[in-house]
Motif scaffolding. Structure first.
Motif, PDB file in Angstrom:
ATOM      1  N   THR A 215       0.825  -1.205   0.000  1.00  0.00           N
ATOM      2  CA  THR A 215       0.000   0.000   0.000  1.00  0.00           C
ATOM      3  C   THR A 215       0.863   1.260   0.000  1.00  0.00           C
ATOM      4  OG1 THR A 215      -1.694  -1.179   1.235  1.00  0.00           O
ATOM      5  CG2 THR A 215      -1.843   1.222   1.197  1.00  0.00           C
ATOM      6  N   PRO A 216       0.598   2.201  -0.892  1.00  0.00           N
ATOM      7  CA  PRO A 216       1.359   3.455  -0.898  1.00  0.00           C
ATOM      8  C   PRO A 216       1.179   4.212   0.415  1.00  0.00           C
ATOM      9  CG  PRO A 216       0.032   3.236  -2.900  1.00  0.00           C
ATOM     10  CD  PRO A 216      -0.404   2.146  -1.979  1.00  0.00           C
ATOM     11  N   SER A 217       2.239   4.900   0.828  1.00  0.00           N
ATOM     12  CA  SER A 217       2.160   5.651   2.083  1.00  0.00           C
ATOM     13  C   SER A 217       1.101   6.739   2.014  1.00  0.00           C
ATOM     14  CB  SER A 217       3.524   6.260   2.416  1.00  0.00           C
ATOM     15  OG  SER A 217       3.954   7.115   1.365  1.00  0.00           O
ATOM     16  N   SER A 218       0.800   7.208   0.811  1.00  0.00           N
ATOM     17  CA  SER A 218      -0.226   8.240   0.664  1.00  0.00           C
ATOM     18  C   SER A 218      -1.609   7.724   1.009  1.00  0.00           C
ATOM     19  CB  SER A 218      -0.231   8.775  -0.771  1.00  0.00           C
ATOM     20  OG  SER A 218      -0.469   7.720  -1.697  1.00  0.00           O
ATOM     21  N   VAL A 219      -1.805   6.416   0.938  1.00  0.00           N
ATOM     22  CA  VAL A 219      -3.092   5.809   1.294  1.00  0.00           C
ATOM     23  C   VAL A 219      -3.088   5.380   2.760  1.00  0.00           C
ATOM     24  CG1 VAL A 219      -4.628   3.849   0.864  1.00  0.00           C
ATOM     25  CG2 VAL A 219      -3.598   5.068  -1.051  1.00  0.00           C
ATOM     26  N   GLY A 220      -1.967   4.804   3.206  1.00  0.00           N
ATOM     27  CA  GLY A 220      -1.874   4.384   4.606  1.00  0.00           C
ATOM     28  C   GLY A 220      -2.108   2.899   4.767  1.00  0.00           C
ATOM     29  N   THR A 221      -3.109   2.548   5.550  1.00  0.00           N
ATOM     30  CA  THR A 221      -3.412   1.153   5.846  1.00  0.00           C
ATOM     31  C   THR A 221      -4.504   0.632   4.924  1.00  0.00           C
ATOM     32  OG1 THR A 221      -2.823   1.401   8.175  1.00  0.00           O
ATOM     33  CG2 THR A 221      -4.303  -0.404   7.622  1.00  0.00           C
ATOM     34  N   LEU A 222      -4.287  -0.552   4.377  1.00  0.00           N
ATOM     35  CA  LEU A 222      -5.355  -1.281   3.690  1.00  0.00           C
ATOM     36  C   LEU A 222      -5.415  -2.688   4.269  1.00  0.00           C
ATOM     37  CD1 LEU A 222      -5.028  -0.316  -0.099  1.00  0.00           C
ATOM     38  CD2 LEU A 222      -6.669   0.542   1.575  1.00  0.00           C
ATOM     39  N   GLU A 223      -6.620  -3.172   4.488  1.00  0.00           N
ATOM     40  CA  GLU A 223      -6.829  -4.507   5.058  1.00  0.00           C
ATOM     41  C   GLU A 223      -8.257  -4.938   4.752  1.00  0.00           C
ATOM     42  OE1 GLU A 223      -6.031  -3.888   9.204  1.00  0.00           O
ATOM     43  OE2 GLU A 223      -7.954  -2.920   9.544  1.00  0.00           O
ATOM     44  N   GLY A 224      -8.700  -6.024   5.392  1.00  0.00           N
ATOM     45  CA  GLY A 224     -10.081  -6.468   5.198  1.00  0.00           C
ATOM     46  C   GLY A 224     -10.337  -7.067   3.831  1.00  0.00           C
ATOM     47  N   SER A 225      -9.436  -7.922   3.357  1.00  0.00           N
ATOM     48  CA  SER A 225      -9.510  -8.452   1.989  1.00  0.00           C
ATOM     49  C   SER A 225     -10.806  -9.194   1.696  1.00  0.00           C
ATOM     50  CB  SER A 225      -8.359  -9.432   1.751  1.00  0.00           C
ATOM     51  OG  SER A 225      -7.128  -8.766   1.671  1.00  0.00           O
ATOM     52  N   ARG A 226     -11.314  -8.944   0.512  1.00  0.00           N
ATOM     53  CA  ARG A 226     -12.318  -9.777  -0.120  1.00  0.00           C
ATOM     54  C   ARG A 226     -11.813 -10.037  -1.528  1.00  0.00           C
ATOM     55  NH1 ARG A 226     -13.527 -11.364   4.252  1.00  0.00           N
ATOM     56  NH2 ARG A 226     -15.044 -10.351   5.592  1.00  0.00           N
ATOM     57  N   PHE A 227     -11.886 -11.292  -1.967  1.00  0.00           N
ATOM     58  CA  PHE A 227     -11.186 -11.725  -3.180  1.00  0.00           C
ATOM     59  C   PHE A 227     -12.215 -12.223  -4.192  1.00  0.00           C
ATOM     60  CE2 PHE A 227      -7.076 -14.311  -4.345  1.00  0.00           C
ATOM     61  CZ  PHE A 227      -6.855 -13.454  -5.404  1.00  0.00           C
ATOM     62  N   TYR A 228     -12.160 -11.683  -5.414  1.00  0.00           N
ATOM     63  CA  TYR A 228     -13.134 -12.032  -6.447  1.00  0.00           C
ATOM     64  C   TYR A 228     -12.458 -12.290  -7.785  1.00  0.00           C
ATOM     65  CZ  TYR A 228     -15.968  -9.450  -3.073  1.00  0.00           C
ATOM     66  OH  TYR A 228     -16.539  -8.999  -1.935  1.00  0.00           O
ATOM     67  N   LYS A 229     -13.140 -13.079  -8.608  1.00  0.00           N
ATOM     68  CA  LYS A 229     -12.830 -13.153 -10.026  1.00  0.00           C
ATOM     69  C   LYS A 229     -14.087 -12.742 -10.786  1.00  0.00           C
ATOM     70  CE  LYS A 229     -10.939 -16.072 -13.695  1.00  0.00           C
ATOM     71  NZ  LYS A 229     -10.564 -17.476 -14.068  1.00  0.00           N
ATOM     72  N   ILE A 230     -13.964 -11.680 -11.576  1.00  0.00           N
ATOM     73  CA  ILE A 230     -15.106 -11.120 -12.283  1.00  0.00           C
ATOM     74  C   ILE A 230     -14.686 -10.849 -13.719  1.00  0.00           C
ATOM     75  CG2 ILE A 230     -16.797  -9.238 -12.355  1.00  0.00           C
ATOM     76  CD1 ILE A 230     -16.199  -8.819  -9.331  1.00  0.00           C
ATOM     77  N   ASN A 231     -15.385 -11.457 -14.663  1.00  0.00           N
ATOM     78  CA  ASN A 231     -15.086 -11.265 -16.085  1.00  0.00           C
ATOM     79  C   ASN A 231     -13.619 -11.513 -16.403  1.00  0.00           C
ATOM     80  OD1 ASN A 231     -17.738 -10.680 -16.815  1.00  0.00           O
ATOM     81  ND2 ASN A 231     -17.496  -8.498 -16.390  1.00  0.00           N
ATOM     82  N   GLY A 232     -13.033 -12.519 -15.770  1.00  0.00           N
ATOM     83  CA  GLY A 232     -11.655 -12.895 -16.052  1.00  0.00           C
ATOM     84  C   GLY A 232     -10.611 -12.116 -15.293  1.00  0.00           C
TER      85      GLY A 232
END
Length: 545
Positions: A215-232
């Motif tokens: 994650t870029p420092s400009s965004v900070g923290t990212l978490e809470g993953s949800r994982f999908y496959k959509i239209n390839g």
């Protein structure tokens, strides 16, 4: 990871459409079983003007993972130290939800979850993932416990029976489980550094894992993953706690490379006094439309789900549909309305098992309670601290305001016993019975408190009391859980079930988010001298307003 990240991580609300349809508008996902008929019978087709209101459910169901199997929707949530864990809700229209079961029957992750020598408050079931595997027609739940190990449970239906499939010695923090078109199982996980793991064909071990995004420092923290496959394409849906949502996209497979786009940031939400809708997941209806279920921080009641439609850009990025620049207070209904079992009403504890709307504070001592057309609670702990008392049975509070009433037979209490109805959180109060010296009094007690490490700092002070005779009493708690002032609750009692007498001062519920879970109504019975006493609860009613 910092504690702040961990705590905000809990703001994990919402969904993995694991098994999402790859096409934009496919009537039913191939290989998915037809859903059972809803309890409410035939659907009611929405008129052109049919709308639903946010929040779609005013109860504490955070860190939601949402999936569709056939024409039925399932939604899994965090429960921390409550047992059974990881409740599953069911819906046929994305708006009306009912309890279906729990993915984790017992918190068998150590004695602390039994209130034995230690306590599991704000540990246990954090953001986890629910998926359906068409190949073997099996539901999968995956979660990481205490940043140490990951567990997978499976069941042939959401109602169970659920059993542990495996323990994986990797910490899939805030896991999102994807079952790909070719039946390969992948997990996205992590805080700031996001990784993807591939599981073995039987789902029991890790085959491969690698970091896919930082994650870029400009965004900070990212978490809470949800994982999908959509239209390839592969997508990892991530929250920036507690005010943003981002998405990663790969056109080159589950291991990336991924590019990032902002979905929302500092967006005004639909709950007055509540927070920014964030975290959660995406789901596609059988009609091809897409929706985002997020949660809103709404303490003291907890984190509550809100729903909004999603459209897609021509190059494959989701766009949240806003109303006047905000998450809408209402939107057109996505599907015909299907009635389900209500979240409020009366429970007489009919039959011989608890309904899935009930969860214990930590694992219960199963030798000390029973259901047989009524709930019997035998004292299970000798303590003067409700936070240490086993077999405290909890029910989420219905917002924005609601009233819980229990009918309780106290004729078999023993000296030193305490039984009643609490508003339970890290700052608590209760109305109930004290049996001492052969006499019984009804009391209101406040000042039950914990510190930030969830150690007891106050066991309560009697604020009011009255003598009662006979063996039966009705206890009532009313809670206003609208975020912001006054967050007030009151207690009352009755000896005839009709005329109620207010007891004690108003109780101001706390709204610190660090406990994560919202307030609950809690039925308890514990001993301060010796075990052997019991109470019988013959009726519980949850009513609004």
């Amino acid at each position: 990871m910092s504690w702040l990240h961990h705590e905000h991580s809990r703001r994990k609300a919402l969904a993995t459409a694991t098994g999402l349809i790859a096409g934009a508008a496919v009537p039913v996902a191939a290989g998915y079983p037809a859903a059972a008929s809803p309890a409410g019978g035939a659907a009611t087709a929405p008129s052109a003007a049919a709308q639903y209101a946010n929040p779609v459910l005013w109860q504490d169901f955070a860190d939601i993972d949402i999936i569709r199997v056939g024409d039925t929707y399932y939604y899994s949530a965090s429960t921390m130290h409550y047992s059974p864990g990881a409740p599953i809700l069911r819906s046929y229209d994305l708006v009306n939800w009912e309890f279906a079961g729990h993915s984790v029957p017992v918190l068998d992750f150590g004695s602390k979850y039994d209130l034995s020598g230690a306590r599991g408050y704000v540990k246990g079931i954090w953001a986890s993932s629910l998926a359906y595997r068409p190949r073997n027609r099996t539901f999968y739940w995956l979660g990481c416990i205490e940043f140490a190990k990951s567990y997978i449970y499976t069941a042939p239906s959401v109602e169970g029976p659920w059993s542990r499939l495996t323990t994986i010695n990797n910490a899939y923090y805030d896991a999102g489980l994807l079952i790909d078109d070719d039946d390969t199982m992948y997990v996205s996980y992590g805080n700031t550094t996001i990784s993807v793991a591939q599981l073995s064909a039987d789902g029991r071990t890790q085959v491969r894992a690698q970091q896919v995004f930082n994650t870029p420092s400009s965004v900070g923290t990212l978490e809470g993953s949800r994982f999908y496959k959509i239209n390839g394409n592969y997508y990892i849906f991530l929250t920036r706690p507690a005010n943003g949502q981002y998405i990663l996209k790969s056109t080159s497979g589950p291991f990336g490379p991924y590019t990032m786009r902002e979905v929302l940031l500092n967006l005004r939400g639909p709950v007055s006094g509540g927070g920014v809708p964030h975290q959660g997941g995406l789901v596609q209806t059988q009609n091809g439309t897409w929706h985002y279920m997020a949660f809103v921080d709404s303490y003291p009641g907890g984190r509550i789900p809100v729903l909004a439609p999603i459209t897609w850009t021509s190059d494959g990025w989701p766009v949240l549909q806003l109303v006047n620049g905000a998450w809408g207070a209402s939107y057109p209904s996505p599907l015909p309305t299907r009635q389900v079992a209500p979240m409020t009403g009366v429970d007489t504890f009919d039959g011989t098992t608890l309904k899935p709307k009930w969860e214990w504070n930590h694992n219960p001592d199963n030798s000390k309670w029973s259901v047989d057309n009524g709930l019997t609670l035998r004292t299970a702990t000798v303590t003067n601290d409700l936070y240490w008392a086993r077999n405290t049975l909890t029910h989420r509070i219905q917002g924005p305001t609601s009233t819980a009433t229990v009918q309780l037979d106290h004729s078999t209490m023993r000296d030193g016993d305490r039984a009643g109805l609490a508003l339970l959180r890290d700052s608590s109060a209760w109305i109930g019975l004290k049996r001492d010296g052969g006499a019984t009094r009804v009391v209101m007690v406040n000042g039950l408190t914990m510190d930030g490490n969830w150690n007891t700092t106050g066991t309560g002070t009697e604020a009011a009391g009255a003598n009662v005779s006979g063996g039966r009493i009705w206890l009532r708690a009313n809670a206003d859980i609208r975020p912001g002032a006054p967050r007030s609750a009151t207690f009352s009692y009755s000896t005839d079930g009709t005329n109620f007498t207010r007891l004690g001062p108003a109780f101001t519920m706390g709204n610190d988010w660090r406990f994560f879970m919202g307030y609950r109504y809690a039925i308890f019975n514990y001993a301060t001298q010796a075990l052997g006493g019991s109470v019988r609860v013959t009726r519980f009613e949850l009513a609004t307003p």
